[in-house]
Design a protein around this motif. Structure first.
Motif, PDB file in Angstrom:
ATOM      1  N   LEU A 269      43.528  32.774  49.413  1.00  0.00           N
ATOM      2  CA  LEU A 269      42.449  32.878  50.292  1.00  0.00           C
ATOM      3  C   LEU A 269      41.828  34.217  50.495  1.00  0.00           C
ATOM      4  CD1 LEU A 269      42.129  30.874  53.544  1.00  0.00           C
ATOM      5  CD2 LEU A 269      42.203  33.743  53.846  1.00  0.00           C
ATOM      6  N   THR A 270      40.535  34.172  50.591  1.00  0.00           N
ATOM      7  CA  THR A 270      39.742  35.586  50.475  1.00  0.00           C
ATOM      8  C   THR A 270      39.063  35.649  51.706  1.00  0.00           C
ATOM      9  OG1 THR A 270      39.423  35.488  48.100  1.00  0.00           O
ATOM     10  CG2 THR A 270      38.133  37.003  49.254  1.00  0.00           C
ATOM     11  N   LEU A 271      39.545  36.894  52.371  1.00  0.00           N
ATOM     12  CA  LEU A 271      38.792  37.289  53.517  1.00  0.00           C
ATOM     13  C   LEU A 271      37.599  38.258  53.365  1.00  0.00           C
ATOM     14  CD1 LEU A 271      41.457  37.265  56.537  1.00  0.00           C
ATOM     15  CD2 LEU A 271      39.649  35.787  56.205  1.00  0.00           C
ATOM     16  N   ALA A 272      36.464  38.148  53.432  1.00  0.00           N
ATOM     17  CA  ALA A 272      35.610  39.217  52.956  1.00  0.00           C
ATOM     18  C   ALA A 272      34.478  39.280  54.020  1.00  0.00           C
ATOM     19  CB  ALA A 272      34.839  38.776  51.708  1.00  0.00           C
ATOM     20  N   LEU A 273      34.027  40.691  54.250  1.00  0.00           N
ATOM     21  CA  LEU A 273      33.237  40.839  55.163  1.00  0.00           C
ATOM     22  C   LEU A 273      32.543  42.387  54.921  1.00  0.00           C
ATOM     23  CD1 LEU A 273      34.742  41.705  58.644  1.00  0.00           C
ATOM     24  CD2 LEU A 273      36.280  41.208  56.768  1.00  0.00           C
ATOM     25  N   ASP A 274      31.318  42.885  55.469  1.00  0.00           N
ATOM     26  CA  ASP A 274      31.059  44.101  55.531  1.00  0.00           C
ATOM     27  C   ASP A 274      32.192  45.013  56.083  1.00  0.00           C
ATOM     28  OD1 ASP A 274      28.667  43.460  54.662  1.00  0.00           O
ATOM     29  OD2 ASP A 274      27.387  44.069  56.085  1.00  0.00           O
ATOM     30  N   GLY A 275      32.502  45.933  55.123  1.00  0.00           N
ATOM     31  CA  GLY A 275      33.767  46.582  55.788  1.00  0.00           C
ATOM     32  C   GLY A 275      33.677  47.658  56.683  1.00  0.00           C
ATOM     33  N   GLU A 276      32.612  48.111  57.026  1.00  0.00           N
ATOM     34  CA  GLU A 276      32.511  49.152  58.363  1.00  0.00           C
ATOM     35  C   GLU A 276      31.910  48.457  59.461  1.00  0.00           C
ATOM     36  OE1 GLU A 276      28.430  49.144  56.553  1.00  0.00           O
ATOM     37  OE2 GLU A 276      30.224  48.706  55.891  1.00  0.00           O
ATOM     38  N   ASN A 277      30.877  47.412  59.342  1.00  0.00           N
ATOM     39  CA  ASN A 277      30.028  46.906  60.432  1.00  0.00           C
ATOM     40  C   ASN A 277      30.824  46.245  61.626  1.00  0.00           C
ATOM     41  OD1 ASN A 277      27.905  47.472  58.796  1.00  0.00           O
ATOM     42  ND2 ASN A 277      27.296  45.400  58.600  1.00  0.00           N
TER      43      ASN A 277
ATOM     44  N   LYS B  14      51.330  35.955  51.411  1.00  0.00           N
ATOM     45  CA  LYS B  14      51.733  37.293  50.658  1.00  0.00           C
ATOM     46  C   LYS B  14      50.252  37.785  50.419  1.00  0.00           C
ATOM     47  CE  LYS B  14      53.085  38.466  46.000  1.00  0.00           C
ATOM     48  NZ  LYS B  14      53.566  38.123  44.588  1.00  0.00           N
ATOM     49  N   THR B  15      50.254  39.254  50.579  1.00  0.00           N
ATOM     50  CA  THR B  15      48.964  39.916  50.372  1.00  0.00           C
ATOM     51  C   THR B  15      48.919  40.534  48.917  1.00  0.00           C
ATOM     52  OG1 THR B  15      50.028  41.922  51.150  1.00  0.00           O
ATOM     53  CG2 THR B  15      48.661  40.684  52.966  1.00  0.00           C
ATOM     54  N   VAL B  16      47.743  40.375  48.195  1.00  0.00           N
ATOM     55  CA  VAL B  16      47.543  40.560  47.041  1.00  0.00           C
ATOM     56  C   VAL B  16      46.265  41.424  46.718  1.00  0.00           C
ATOM     57  CG1 VAL B  16      49.178  38.788  46.041  1.00  0.00           C
ATOM     58  CG2 VAL B  16      46.747  38.293  46.460  1.00  0.00           C
ATOM     59  N   ARG B  17      46.356  42.048  45.404  1.00  0.00           N
ATOM     60  CA  ARG B  17      45.046  42.703  45.117  1.00  0.00           C
ATOM     61  C   ARG B  17      44.328  41.454  44.263  1.00  0.00           C
ATOM     62  NH1 ARG B  17      48.684  46.856  44.324  1.00  0.00           N
ATOM     63  NH2 ARG B  17      48.211  48.493  45.681  1.00  0.00           N
ATOM     64  N   PHE B  18      43.093  41.866  44.334  1.00  0.00           N
ATOM     65  CA  PHE B  18      42.275  40.692  43.095  1.00  0.00           C
ATOM     66  C   PHE B  18      42.823  40.706  41.685  1.00  0.00           C
ATOM     67  CE2 PHE B  18      38.867  40.608  46.502  1.00  0.00           C
ATOM     68  CZ  PHE B  18      38.735  39.119  46.511  1.00  0.00           C
ATOM     69  N   SER B  19      43.124  41.957  41.307  1.00  0.00           N
ATOM     70  CA  SER B  19      43.637  42.226  39.888  1.00  0.00           C
ATOM     71  C   SER B  19      44.882  41.413  39.706  1.00  0.00           C
ATOM     72  CB  SER B  19      43.864  43.512  39.635  1.00  0.00           C
ATOM     73  OG  SER B  19      44.917  44.085  40.434  1.00  0.00           O
ATOM     74  N   GLU B  20      45.651  41.264  40.880  1.00  0.00           N
ATOM     75  CA  GLU B  20      47.053  40.505  40.720  1.00  0.00           C
ATOM     76  C   GLU B  20      46.781  38.795  40.483  1.00  0.00           C
ATOM     77  OE1 GLU B  20      50.365  41.642  43.580  1.00  0.00           O
ATOM     78  OE2 GLU B  20      48.659  43.293  44.025  1.00  0.00           O
ATOM     79  N   VAL B  21      45.657  38.296  40.803  1.00  0.00           N
ATOM     80  CA  VAL B  21      45.639  37.054  40.655  1.00  0.00           C
ATOM     81  C   VAL B  21      44.375  36.458  39.646  1.00  0.00           C
ATOM     82  CG1 VAL B  21      46.071  36.618  43.307  1.00  0.00           C
ATOM     83  CG2 VAL B  21      43.563  36.861  42.459  1.00  0.00           C
ATOM     84  N   LEU B  22      43.891  37.475  38.806  1.00  0.00           N
ATOM     85  CA  LEU B  22      43.099  37.047  37.916  1.00  0.00           C
ATOM     86  C   LEU B  22      43.550  36.241  36.651  1.00  0.00           C
ATOM     87  CD1 LEU B  22      41.002  40.442  37.283  1.00  0.00           C
ATOM     88  CD2 LEU B  22      40.333  38.347  38.586  1.00  0.00           C
ATOM     89  N   GLY B  23      44.911  36.326  36.702  1.00  0.00           N
ATOM     90  CA  GLY B  23      45.541  35.439  35.745  1.00  0.00           C
ATOM     91  C   GLY B  23      46.008  34.195  36.055  1.00  0.00           C
ATOM     92  N   LEU B  24      45.694  33.582  37.206  1.00  0.00           N
ATOM     93  CA  LEU B  24      46.247  32.463  37.787  1.00  0.00           C
ATOM     94  C   LEU B  24      45.263  31.323  37.406  1.00  0.00           C
ATOM     95  CD1 LEU B  24      46.960  33.386  41.319  1.00  0.00           C
ATOM     96  CD2 LEU B  24      48.803  33.009  39.761  1.00  0.00           C
ATOM     97  N   PRO B  25      45.756  30.046  37.365  1.00  0.00           N
ATOM     98  CA  PRO B  25      44.845  28.982  36.762  1.00  0.00           C
ATOM     99  C   PRO B  25      43.578  28.906  37.835  1.00  0.00           C
ATOM    100  CG  PRO B  25      47.115  28.373  36.588  1.00  0.00           C
ATOM    101  CD  PRO B  25      47.067  29.563  37.575  1.00  0.00           C
ATOM    102  N   SER B  26      42.362  28.682  37.110  1.00  0.00           N
ATOM    103  CA  SER B  26      41.334  28.611  37.940  1.00  0.00           C
ATOM    104  C   SER B  26      40.402  27.527  37.593  1.00  0.00           C
ATOM    105  CB  SER B  26      40.488  30.080  37.737  1.00  0.00           C
ATOM    106  OG  SER B  26      40.274  30.190  36.557  1.00  0.00           O
ATOM    107  N   VAL B  27      39.422  27.140  38.535  1.00  0.00           N
ATOM    108  CA  VAL B  27      38.692  26.157  38.301  1.00  0.00           C
ATOM    109  C   VAL B  27      37.163  26.756  38.170  1.00  0.00           C
ATOM    110  CG1 VAL B  27      37.625  23.822  39.363  1.00  0.00           C
ATOM    111  CG2 VAL B  27      40.115  24.454  39.481  1.00  0.00           C
ATOM    112  N   PRO B  28      36.308  26.436  37.081  1.00  0.00           N
ATOM    113  CA  PRO B  28      35.053  26.998  37.126  1.00  0.00           C
ATOM    114  C   PRO B  28      34.116  26.388  38.092  1.00  0.00           C
ATOM    115  CG  PRO B  28      35.703  26.058  35.072  1.00  0.00           C
ATOM    116  CD  PRO B  28      36.826  25.542  36.161  1.00  0.00           C
ATOM    117  N   ILE B  29      33.451  26.994  38.774  1.00  0.00           N
ATOM    118  CA  ILE B  29      32.155  26.573  39.596  1.00  0.00           C
ATOM    119  C   ILE B  29      30.950  26.552  39.020  1.00  0.00           C
ATOM    120  CG2 ILE B  29      31.205  27.121  41.868  1.00  0.00           C
ATOM    121  CD1 ILE B  29      33.519  28.934  42.865  1.00  0.00           C
TER     122      ILE B  29
END
Length: 636
Positions: free
Chosen positions: A41-49, A79-94
C-alpha cells in the motif's frame, strides 16, 4: 488516506489521528491479506504542504506515527519498505493509467488563458530541444536543455497562473518560469522568442463590470450615456517613461456588435487639444484563437501584462471635424502590419471633443459573442509611450454569449428574498459588497437550443472578486429535476442541509458554480456524476448564470409533468459540497441568522409566490432538515 493526512489530521489530537490511520491500514490488511500476503500500500502526498497546518509542523504526529508503525512491524502486521525493496515482487500491468489529481480535475493547472499560454510556451520550448537533437546537435547541450524543460514541467508553475489561486499570476513564479524557458533557448544557442518576455498579470478590477451602453458618439461623454460601462481610474505617478500622465480614466462597455471606449484626460486637458500635436491613441488587445504577440507596446519596454496581438489606432493628426477612422494592425513575424478591412470601415470610428469616444466593431477585433478579450489603452507621441491605462495589468472584457433557442419555460422569483427562511444575513467581508442581490434569483428561463437545453438564471447582482473562470464568484446553483419514476429524496451530496418531498424524488442533479472543477456537474441518483454534457458560463453584464445541458440526460415529452427544485447557495470552496456555512451571527466569511445547526444552507429558493420559500426553509431543528416541495410545470 493521503487526504486524511493532508487535510483532516491537522485538526485532531496527534494520538487520535495516528490511531485512525493505523486502524485504516489494519482494516485494509484484513481485506487483502487472504488474497495477497505481499500486497503493498502506497501513501503519497505533497511532502511539505500538509505540515504547515499542523501544530508544531506535524512533528508530534510524525513521531507518534513512526512509533506505532514500528510497534506493528514487531507484531508482524505491518512492514515499512522502500520502493526499491518491492520492485522485484510479482506485479500486474496496468493497461491504462487513469487521469486525475487530488483536486478532482486539472482546472487548477489548465483552462484559463494564462495557464494555457504557459503550457503552449513549454510545449514550444520542448519541441525546440527535440528539433535540435534530430538535427544532430551536441548531445550534452540537448541533455542540459531538456533538463531545463523538465524543471519547467513541475506542476507548481501552472498552479500559480490564472485567477483560481490566492495570488493570481504570482509575479515571482511567472518571472522564474519564463526565465527557465528563456534558458532553454539560450542553451541551444537560439534567441528566446518574444513571447517569453510577456509578463502574465491578472486583469485589473475596474469600478463596476463592463455592461451594455448605447452612447451618442460626439466626444462629449455625457454621464447618462455611459451609465452601464465599467470605469477604470488611472492614478497619477504610474510607471511611465515620461511624467506626462495625461489619461485620467477609461470607460468600457459594449452592445450586440460593438465595443465602446471612452478616454478622459486629466483636468484642464481636452481631447481636442491633442489634435495636430503628433499624438496617437492605441487600444492593444488579444485576438481570440491566436498565439504569440508582442511583448511590449511600441515605444516602451514595459509589459502591459498580456501578449499584444492586435492594435486599434487613433491618429489624432487625422481627426477631421471631431471624427476619425480607427485603423487595425496585427502583430506578424515580429512586426506590426496593417490589417484593416474595408468591410467594417463605417463601424470603426473615434470622436474627439472634450473626451475621446471610440466604437470598435466585434468584426474589427476578430471577436465573437462569448469571447473574452484582454486590452489596454496607450497614449504615444513620436514613438514614445507617455501613458497607459491600466499600467501593468490588462482590462478584461467578456462579450455576452448569444443565447439562441425557443423559450419553453419562464419562471419568476420574488425580488429581495435572498434570506433563506427569512432571517439570513450576508457575511461581513468586503468581497460580498454590495451586500445585497448576489444571491437574489429573479428568474429562470429555459431555451430549446436544438441538441441542448439552455438554462438561464438571472440575479439582481453579479460580481467576480475572486476571479472565477466562469465569470461569477458567489452564486452556487443546485437544480434537481423529477421527471420519471424512482429517484432520491436526499441531496446528491451532504451540503445544502435540506430534504426533498417524498412524493417527488429527483432523477437528475445539475450543479453550477464559477469554478469548473466542481461547479460544472451532472449527477445521478445512484451517486455518480460527470462533467460530460454540461457547460456552465455567464453573462456578467446581464447578471446571468448560463447552464447548457445535453438532451441525452433530460428530454421530456410535450405535456409531460416536470418538477424542479432550484436552490441558491453562497459558493464556498471549503464548505460542505461548496455551500457557505450559516451561523447564528454573520462573520467575516459565514452567513448569519441560523437558529441551530440544522439550518439549511439555502439562501434563495425558486418559487414564484412570496412567502412560500420562507415557510419551507424555516421548518428545521431537532435533528431534522427543512423539507422542500418542488415547483411543477407541464412541459410545452
Amino acid at each position: 488516506l493521503s487526504d486524511r493526512i493532508g487535510f483532516s489530521y491537522s485538526q485532531m489530537p496527534a494520538e487520535r489521528a495516528v490511531e485512525d490511520l493505523i486502524a485504516a491500514l489494519l482494516e485494509i490488511r484484513r481485506q487483502v491479506i487472504g488474497q495477497n500476503r505481499e500486497a503493498v500500500l502506497t501513501l503519497a502526498l505533497d511532502g511539505e504542504n500538509a505540515w504547515e497546518s499542523y501544530p508544531e509542523n506535524g512533528n508530534a504526529f510524525r513521531r507518534l506515527l513512526y512509533r506505532r508503525l514500528s510497534e506493528e512491524q514487531r507484531k508482524g502486521t505491518l512492514k515499512t519498505v522502500r520502493f526499491s525493496e518491492v520492485l522485484g515482487l510479482p506485479s500486474v500491468p496496468i493497461p491504462r493509467l487513469a487521469t486525475g489529481g487530488w483536486a478532482g480535475d486539472f482546472a487548477m493547472w489548465a483552462g484559463e488563458p494564462e495557464e494555457n499560454e504557459a503550457w503552449d510556451r513549454l510545449s514550444r520550448a520542448r519541441r525546440a530541444v527535440l528539433a535540435y537533437k534530430e538535427a544532430g546537435g551536441d548531445p550534452k547541450v540537448a541533455e542540459k536543455a531538456m533538463g531545463l524543460v523538465y524543471a519547467a514541467e513541475a506542476s507548481d508553475w501552472f498552479w500559480w497562473y490564472g485567477q483560481d489561486t490566492a495570488f493570481p499570476n504570482n509575479p515571482p513564479f511567472d518571472e522564474a518560469f519564463r526565465a527557465l524557458l528563456q534558458a532553454v533557448y539560450k542553451t541551444l544557442g537560439k534567441e528566446p522568442p518574444e513571447e517569453l518576455f510577456v509578463a502574465a498579470r491578472p486583469p485589473i478590477a475596474p469600478q463596476g463590470a463592463p455592461g451594455r451602453v448605447k452612447p451618442t458618439l460626439d466626444g462629449k461623454g455625457e454621464p447618462e450615456e455611459w451609465k452601464g460601462a465599467a470605469y477604470l481610474p488611472d492614478p497619477d505617478g504610474a510607471t511611465m517613461q515620461t511624467p506626462d500622465d495625461l489619461i485620467r480614466g477609461v470607460y468600457l462597455g459594449f452592445d450586440e456588435g460593438n465595443v465602446y471606449l471612452r478616454v478622459d484626460l486629466r483636468d484642464g486637458v481636452r481631447a481636442r487639444d491633442l489634435v495636430g500635436q503628433g499624438f496617437r491613441l492605441h487600444v492593444y488587445a488579444t485576438a481570440p484563437g491566436e498565439e504569440g504577440g508582442a511583448a511590449f507596446p511600441e515605444g516602451s519596454r514595459v509589459s502591459l501584462g498580456f501578449p499584444l496581438q492586435q492594435r486599434i489606432t487613433l491618429d489624432l493628426d487625422q481627426v477631421r471635424e471631431g471624427e476619425a477612422v480607427l485603423v487595425r494592425y496585427a502583430y506578424r513575424d515580429g512586426a506590426w502590419v496593417l490589417a484593416s478591412s474595408p468591410a467594417d470601415l463605417r463601424g470603426r470610428r473615434a470622436y474627439v471633443g472634450e473626451v475621446v469616444e471610440m466604437r470598435i466593431p466585434y468584426t474589427t477585433l476578430k471577436a465573437e459573442p462569448g469571447d473574452t478579450l484582454r486590452l489596454a489603452v496607450v497614449l504615444e507621441k513620436g514613438g514614445k509611450v507617455l501613458d497607459t491605462a491600466p499600467n501593468a495589468n490588462p482590462l478584461s472584457l467578456a462579450l455576452p454569449q448569444r443565447l439562441t433557442g425557443r423559450e419553453v419555460l419562464f419562471l419568476k422569483d420574488p425580488e429581495g428574498d435572498e434570506h433563506g427562511p427569512g432571517t439570513y444575513a450576508y457575511p461581513k467581508d468586503q468581497a460580498f459588497a454590495p451586500f445585497k442581490g448576489l444571491f437574489d434569483l429573479l428568474e429562470m428561463r429555459v431555451l430549446d437550443s436544438g441538441a441542448t437545453w439552455t438554462f438561464i438564471f438571472t440575479f439582481k447582482e453579479m460580481t467576480n472578486p475572486w476571479g472565477a473562470p466562469a465569470g461569477f464568484s458567489h452564486q452556487l446553483l443546485n437544480v434537481y429535476l423529477d421527471f420519471k419514476e424512482g429517484g432520491r429524496t436526499d441531496p446528491f451530496a451532504k451540503g445544502a442541509k435540506v430534504a426533498f418531498d417524498p412524493e417527488h424524488p429527483w432523477d437528475l442533479f445539475l450543479k453550477a458554480a464559477g469554478w469548473p472543477q466542481y461547479g460544472q456537474r451532472v449527477g445521478f441518483p445512484e451517486g455518480t456524476d460527470t462533467a460530460d454534457g454540461i457547460v456552465v458560463g455567464s453573462n456578467p453584464a446581464d447578471k446571468q448564470v448560463i447552464v447548457q445541458l445535453e438532451k441525452r440526460y433530460f428530454n421530456p415529452a410535450p405535456g409531460q409533468r416536470v418538477c424542479l427544485y432550484v436552490l441558491v447557495g453562497s459558493q464556498d470552496g471549503y464548505g460542505p459540497d461548496h455551500f457557505r456555512p450559516v451561523g447564528k451571527e454573520a462573520g467575516q466569511w459565514n452567513l448569519g441568522g441560523a437558529e441551530n445547526e440544522d439550518a439549511p444552507l439555502v439562501v434563495d429558493y425558486l418559487w414564484p409566490e412570496k412567502g412560500v420559500q420562507e415557510a419551507m426553509l424555516s421548518r428545521y431543528g431537532g435533528g431534522k432538515y427543512a423539507v422542500l416541495k418542488p415547483y411543477c410545470v407541464t412541459w410545452p
